[in-house]
Design a protein around this motif. Structure first.
Motif, PDB file in Angstrom:
ATOM      1  N   MET A 269       0.813  -1.212   0.000  1.00 38.11           N
ATOM      2  CA  MET A 269       0.000   0.000   0.000  1.00 38.11           C
ATOM      3  C   MET A 269       0.846   1.262   0.000  1.00 38.11           C
ATOM      4  O   MET A 269       0.307   2.359  -0.131  1.00 38.11           O
ATOM      5  CB  MET A 269      -0.937   0.004   1.213  1.00 38.11           C
ATOM      6  CG  MET A 269      -2.162  -0.887   1.040  1.00 38.11           C
ATOM      7  SD  MET A 269      -3.132  -0.465  -0.435  1.00 38.11           S
ATOM      8  CE  MET A 269      -3.675   1.189  -0.014  1.00 38.11           C
ATOM      9  N   ASN A 270       2.161   1.118   0.169  1.00 39.96           N
ATOM     10  CA  ASN A 270       3.024   2.292   0.089  1.00 39.96           C
ATOM     11  C   ASN A 270       2.829   2.979  -1.258  1.00 39.96           C
ATOM     12  O   ASN A 270       2.744   2.332  -2.305  1.00 39.96           O
ATOM     13  CB  ASN A 270       4.496   1.896   0.241  1.00 39.96           C
ATOM     14  CG  ASN A 270       4.872   1.608   1.675  1.00 39.96           C
ATOM     15  OD1 ASN A 270       4.115   1.888   2.599  1.00 39.96           O
ATOM     16  ND2 ASN A 270       6.043   1.019   1.861  1.00 39.96           N
ATOM     17  N   ASP A 271       2.794   4.274  -1.234  1.00 38.59           N
ATOM     18  CA  ASP A 271       2.494   5.060  -2.418  1.00 38.59           C
ATOM     19  C   ASP A 271       3.420   4.732  -3.573  1.00 38.59           C
ATOM     20  O   ASP A 271       3.001   4.656  -4.733  1.00 38.59           O
ATOM     21  CB  ASP A 271       2.574   6.557  -2.054  1.00 38.59           C
ATOM     22  CG  ASP A 271       2.109   7.446  -3.186  1.00 38.59           C
ATOM     23  OD1 ASP A 271       1.063   7.141  -3.782  1.00 38.59           O
ATOM     24  OD2 ASP A 271       2.790   8.445  -3.474  1.00 38.59           O
ATOM     25  N   GLU A 272       4.704   4.515  -3.290  1.00 38.79           N
ATOM     26  CA  GLU A 272       5.671   4.249  -4.349  1.00 38.79           C
ATOM     27  C   GLU A 272       5.487   2.866  -4.981  1.00 38.79           C
ATOM     28  O   GLU A 272       5.975   2.620  -6.082  1.00 38.79           O
ATOM     29  CB  GLU A 272       7.107   4.339  -3.802  1.00 38.79           C
ATOM     30  CG  GLU A 272       7.498   5.722  -3.319  1.00 38.79           C
ATOM     31  CD  GLU A 272       7.758   6.688  -4.451  1.00 38.79           C
ATOM     32  OE1 GLU A 272       7.645   6.268  -5.612  1.00 38.79           O
ATOM     33  OE2 GLU A 272       8.055   7.854  -4.181  1.00 38.79           O
ATOM     34  N   PHE A 273       4.810   1.947  -4.291  1.00 39.99           N
ATOM     35  CA  PHE A 273       4.762   0.563  -4.747  1.00 39.99           C
ATOM     36  C   PHE A 273       3.389   0.143  -5.247  1.00 39.99           C
ATOM     37  O   PHE A 273       3.159  -1.030  -5.519  1.00 39.99           O
ATOM     38  CB  PHE A 273       5.215  -0.368  -3.624  1.00 39.99           C
ATOM     39  CG  PHE A 273       6.620  -0.108  -3.168  1.00 39.99           C
ATOM     40  CD1 PHE A 273       7.614   0.127  -4.096  1.00 39.99           C
ATOM     41  CD2 PHE A 273       6.951  -0.094  -1.821  1.00 39.99           C
ATOM     42  CE1 PHE A 273       8.917   0.383  -3.688  1.00 39.99           C
ATOM     43  CE2 PHE A 273       8.241   0.157  -1.407  1.00 39.99           C
ATOM     44  CZ  PHE A 273       9.233   0.383  -2.343  1.00 39.99           C
ATOM     45  N   GLN A 274       2.471   1.082  -5.377  1.00 41.82           N
ATOM     46  CA  GLN A 274       1.152   0.741  -5.866  1.00 41.82           C
ATOM     47  C   GLN A 274       1.173   0.596  -7.384  1.00 41.82           C
ATOM     48  O   GLN A 274       1.997   1.175  -8.079  1.00 41.82           O
ATOM     49  CB  GLN A 274       0.142   1.812  -5.439  1.00 41.82           C
ATOM     50  CG  GLN A 274      -0.068   1.878  -3.928  1.00 41.82           C
ATOM     51  CD  GLN A 274      -0.919   3.053  -3.503  1.00 41.82           C
ATOM     52  OE1 GLN A 274      -1.576   3.684  -4.320  1.00 41.82           O
ATOM     53  NE2 GLN A 274      -0.910   3.355  -2.220  1.00 41.82           N
ATOM     54  N   THR A 275       0.240  -0.180  -7.882  1.00 34.43           N
ATOM     55  CA  THR A 275       0.135  -0.359  -9.325  1.00 34.43           C
ATOM     56  C   THR A 275      -0.313   0.933  -9.994  1.00 34.43           C
ATOM     57  O   THR A 275      -1.002   1.741  -9.368  1.00 34.43           O
ATOM     58  CB  THR A 275      -0.887  -1.467  -9.642  1.00 34.43           C
ATOM     59  OG1 THR A 275      -2.119  -1.159  -8.977  1.00 34.43           O
ATOM     60  CG2 THR A 275      -0.392  -2.815  -9.167  1.00 34.43           C
ATOM     61  N   THR A 276       0.112   1.180 -11.219  1.00 33.31           N
ATOM     62  CA  THR A 276       0.918   0.309 -12.056  1.00 33.31           C
ATOM     63  C   THR A 276       2.379   0.759 -11.985  1.00 33.31           C
ATOM     64  O   THR A 276       2.666   1.940 -11.898  1.00 33.31           O
ATOM     65  CB  THR A 276       0.435   0.401 -13.519  1.00 33.31           C
ATOM     66  OG1 THR A 276      -0.933  -0.006 -13.569  1.00 33.31           O
ATOM     67  CG2 THR A 276       1.241  -0.457 -14.452  1.00 33.31           C
ATOM     68  N   MET A 277       3.290  -0.223 -12.015  1.00 28.97           N
ATOM     69  CA  MET A 277       4.710   0.072 -12.098  1.00 28.97           C
ATOM     70  C   MET A 277       5.243  -0.411 -13.450  1.00 28.97           C
ATOM     71  O   MET A 277       4.633  -1.250 -14.122  1.00 28.97           O
ATOM     72  CB  MET A 277       5.466  -0.576 -10.944  1.00 28.97           C
ATOM     73  CG  MET A 277       4.958  -0.152  -9.563  1.00 28.97           C
ATOM     74  SD  MET A 277       6.039  -0.674  -8.222  1.00 28.97           S
ATOM     75  CE  MET A 277       7.327   0.589  -8.329  1.00 28.97           C
ATOM     76  N   PHE A 278       6.417   0.133 -13.823  1.00 28.68           N
ATOM     77  CA  PHE A 278       6.969  -0.151 -15.145  1.00 28.68           C
ATOM     78  C   PHE A 278       8.448  -0.510 -15.051  1.00 28.68           C
ATOM     79  O   PHE A 278       9.125  -0.223 -14.060  1.00 28.68           O
ATOM     80  CB  PHE A 278       6.808   1.064 -16.062  1.00 28.68           C
ATOM     81  CG  PHE A 278       5.384   1.505 -16.245  1.00 28.68           C
ATOM     82  CD1 PHE A 278       4.565   0.880 -17.162  1.00 28.68           C
ATOM     83  CD2 PHE A 278       4.872   2.546 -15.477  1.00 28.68           C
ATOM     84  CE1 PHE A 278       3.245   1.277 -17.321  1.00 28.68           C
ATOM     85  CE2 PHE A 278       3.558   2.948 -15.629  1.00 28.68           C
ATOM     86  CZ  PHE A 278       2.744   2.316 -16.555  1.00 28.68           C
ATOM     87  N   GLN A 279       8.941  -1.115 -16.138  1.00 28.97           N
ATOM     88  CA  GLN A 279      10.366  -1.359 -16.323  1.00 28.97           C
ATOM     89  C   GLN A 279      10.677  -1.212 -17.805  1.00 28.97           C
ATOM     90  O   GLN A 279       9.803  -1.420 -18.655  1.00 28.97           O
ATOM     91  CB  GLN A 279      10.749  -2.760 -15.846  1.00 28.97           C
ATOM     92  CG  GLN A 279      10.116  -3.885 -16.651  1.00 28.97           C
ATOM     93  CD  GLN A 279      10.531  -5.262 -16.179  1.00 28.97           C
ATOM     94  OE1 GLN A 279      11.061  -5.422 -15.080  1.00 28.97           O
ATOM     95  NE2 GLN A 279      10.296  -6.275 -16.997  1.00 28.97           N
ATOM     96  N   PRO A 280      11.910  -0.837 -18.135  1.00 29.25           N
ATOM     97  CA  PRO A 280      12.279  -0.756 -19.558  1.00 29.25           C
ATOM     98  C   PRO A 280      12.366  -2.149 -20.178  1.00 29.25           C
ATOM     99  O   PRO A 280      12.799  -3.112 -19.526  1.00 29.25           O
ATOM    100  CB  PRO A 280      13.649  -0.081 -19.542  1.00 29.25           C
ATOM    101  CG  PRO A 280      13.777   0.531 -18.184  1.00 29.25           C
ATOM    102  CD  PRO A 280      12.982  -0.344 -17.267  1.00 29.25           C
ATOM    103  N   VAL A 281      11.962  -2.261 -21.411  1.00 32.37           N
ATOM    104  CA  VAL A 281      12.124  -3.506 -22.151  1.00 32.37           C
ATOM    105  C   VAL A 281      13.614  -3.729 -22.400  1.00 32.37           C
ATOM    106  O   VAL A 281      14.289  -2.876 -22.976  1.00 32.37           O
ATOM    107  CB  VAL A 281      11.358  -3.444 -23.488  1.00 32.37           C
ATOM    108  CG1 VAL A 281      11.608  -4.713 -24.295  1.00 32.37           C
ATOM    109  CG2 VAL A 281       9.873  -3.240 -23.244  1.00 32.37           C
ATOM    110  N   GLY A 282      14.132  -4.854 -21.909  1.00 31.84           N
ATOM    111  CA  GLY A 282      15.536  -5.179 -22.147  1.00 31.84           C
ATOM    112  C   GLY A 282      16.478  -4.804 -21.036  1.00 31.84           C
ATOM    113  O   GLY A 282      17.686  -4.985 -21.168  1.00 31.84           O
TER     114      GLY A 282
END
Length: 530
Positions: A269-282
């Motif tokens: 529930m921490n603000d930084e860890f709520q959905t949606t999160m992303f990562q670079p392809v590769g």
């Protein structure tokens, strides 16, 4: 039910619930100190009116340095970047097969991952509200994909609960919520909340608790179809004549409390860890590559800065080529310094005593990340885990499952450890081979039949032993923020500092970028005044 075995005492219950509130309070404290916060971004800065021929030297080709150089160049400044390493990106970095990494002390690792596999030693996920980073990823053509932060089907492990056997998060969380809902329902029936709620409110709360905690009509959390719809069935629903599901047994509540699952429930529930999160392809290093495509022609690599000097006429930076040892001076009107404070504190300079005191006041945390390449995706094939993390109270901290290339055959890399605090320092003192062995030993608790059998190779990065930063990220506290933060970020004559350490979004790439935009905006104003 827990009452069939050993019901938790009121003290145990309040301690557990209080720790959830405590986690939130700690997170609020972290926000205050600059470790996590929703960020502000109104678009690229307005640096119009730059004086023709004005020059800026940028120290460091991490994200802060490259963004500063990009926007200053667009505004018309003549910019040059000096970078210690032979690549751009700084802590924005991925290790691929064929890469070599030498840490302080001389240990060298030759990464043997299969093509396309990688370890992100530093940043590895992007929150949905880190708007600055998302803006420039789009602008610079860095493709992103979802990062699966929260997986109900991953594991929670504690050496203090269930005899050390890991349990599925969904089952622990369901039993925690169900038991808490039942106890709150009893408090309503015992008139314990009469002074706080109207009869209508109490009826609504009981209905809410029944739905949230999967309670039966008598407000009890019991084995059955309701509880199993959250925690999972012993025999899942099927088709045909034998399709009826079989409910699963509930965990004893005292064991649920011992597991510490409430910490993970609060964590997600921490603000930084709520959905949606992303990562670079590769790999995360693709962001550094994207930034470098904009300013790579401005970078002098293998340049070890040894002296920073400013006077009325400008800034002079002395640096040595890390290969030949040749010493050179570079001059400019102004300087944006993004060198980590751990390194900057060792560089000769003529900044003020207050500025140097601020530079030296902020310690850096230690963390260790370990990538383990496995022959096959047994976590998917054998355990139905697709992304997310399994948590443990052992030194490795967690195991994180890859968020890409689902269902594919062939090798894949697990994040076999993200060790912080005492665990980070302990693993940092080991050899790379010892770290891999510890990660295999402690991670086997989740997948005992597969972990060692499927292991191919590993790589690790201990940030305390990384020569160009000597730590993971800056760790402010309330006292150092009060005494040194404003002095650290202040523009001093012709020099301004930037980086995650110069932000209230510490330890995140977003903090680096926001600090860079703020620094160059103030530097531009000073340049116009000059």
């Amino acid at each position: 039910m827990a009452s069939e075995r050993q019901a938790p005492t009121r003290r145990q219950l309040f301690q557990a619930i209080g720790m959830i509130g405590g986690t939130a309070a700690i997170y609020q404290m972290m926000t205050t100190f600059g470790h996590a916060a929703e960020t502000r971004f109104d678009g690229p800065p307005d640096l119009s009116g730059a004086r023709k021929g004005a020059s800026v030297i940028v120290l460091g080709a991490g994200l802060a340095g490259m963004l500063a150089a990009h926007e200053l160049t667009r505004a018309g400044y003549k910019v040059r970047i000096l970078e210690y390493q032979n690549r751009a990106g700084g802590r924005n970095w991925s290790l691929h097969g064929g890469d070599t990494f030498t840490e302080m002390g001389g240990a060298t690792q030759h990464v043997r991952f299969a093509k396309g596999n990688y370890l992100n030693p530093g940043p590895w996920r992007i929150p949905h509200h880190h708007r600055t980073l998302l803006h420039y990823c789009k602008a610079f053509g860095v493709a992103l994909e979802p990062f699966i932060q929260f997986n109900h089907n991953a594991y929670v492990h504690s050496t203090e609960a269930f005899g050390g056997a890991p349990q599925r998060f969904r089952s622990l969380a369901a039993d925690f919520e169900g038991n808490v809902a039942e106890l709150l329902g009893k408090a309503i029936d015992q008139k314990a909340l009469d002074a706080r709620l109207t009869p209508e409110d109490m009826d609504r709360l009981k209905e809410a608790l029944r739905g949230w905690g999967m309670l039966d009509d008598d407000m009890r959390y019991v084995k059955g179809f309701r509880s199993s719809s959250h925690r999972g069935f012993e025999l899942p629903p099927g088709g045909g004549v034998n399709g009826a599901p079989r409910p699963s047994d509930l965990f004893p509540f005292d064991e649920v409390l011992k597991s510490g699952v409430w910490a993970q429930m609060a964590f997600f529930m921490n603000d930084e860890f709520q959905t949606t999160m992303f990562q670079p392809v590769g790999g995360m290093g693709k962001i550094g590559e994207g930034f470098a495509r904009q300013v790579g022609h401005l970078i002098t690599y293998n340049a070890k800065v040894t002296k920073l000097h400013q006077d009325r006429s400008g800034v002079t930076v002395t640096y040595a080529d890390t290969g030949s040892g040749a010493v050179t001076e570079a001059k400019a009107d102004f300087c944006v310094c993004t060198i980590p404070l751990t390194v900057l504190s060792q560089i000769e300079n003529n900044l003020s005593a207050k500025k140097n005191a601020a530079i030296q006041a902020v310690p850096y945390s230690s963390s260790v990340k370990i990538g383990l390449e496995m022959r096959r995706r047994f976590w998917e094939e054998d355990h139905d885990i697709y992304g997310g993390h399994s948590f443990t109270n052992q030194q490795i901290g967690l195991v994180s499952y890859p968020n890409n290339n689902f269902f594919q055959d062939g090798p894949a890399v697990l994040l076999g450890a993200f060790a912080n605090g005492p665990g980070g320092y302990h693993l940092g003192g080991m050899t790379p081979e010892e770290r891999i062995e510890l990660a295999l030993r402690e991670g086997s608790v989740f997948h005992p039949g597969s972990y060692r059998k499927e292991f191919l190779s590993g790589a690790s990065v201990a940030w305390s032993r990384t020569p160009w930063v000597m730590g993971c990220c800056a760790r402010w506290n309330e006292e150092t923020r009060r005494d040194h933060y404003q002095e650290l970020v202040a523009l001093e004559d012709r020099v301004v500092l930037a980086g995650e350490h110069a932000s209230y979004v510490g330890c995140w790439m977003e903090g680096s970028l926001l600090s860079a935009l703020d620094a160059i905006t103030r530097l531009h104003k000073r340049a116009l005044e000059a």
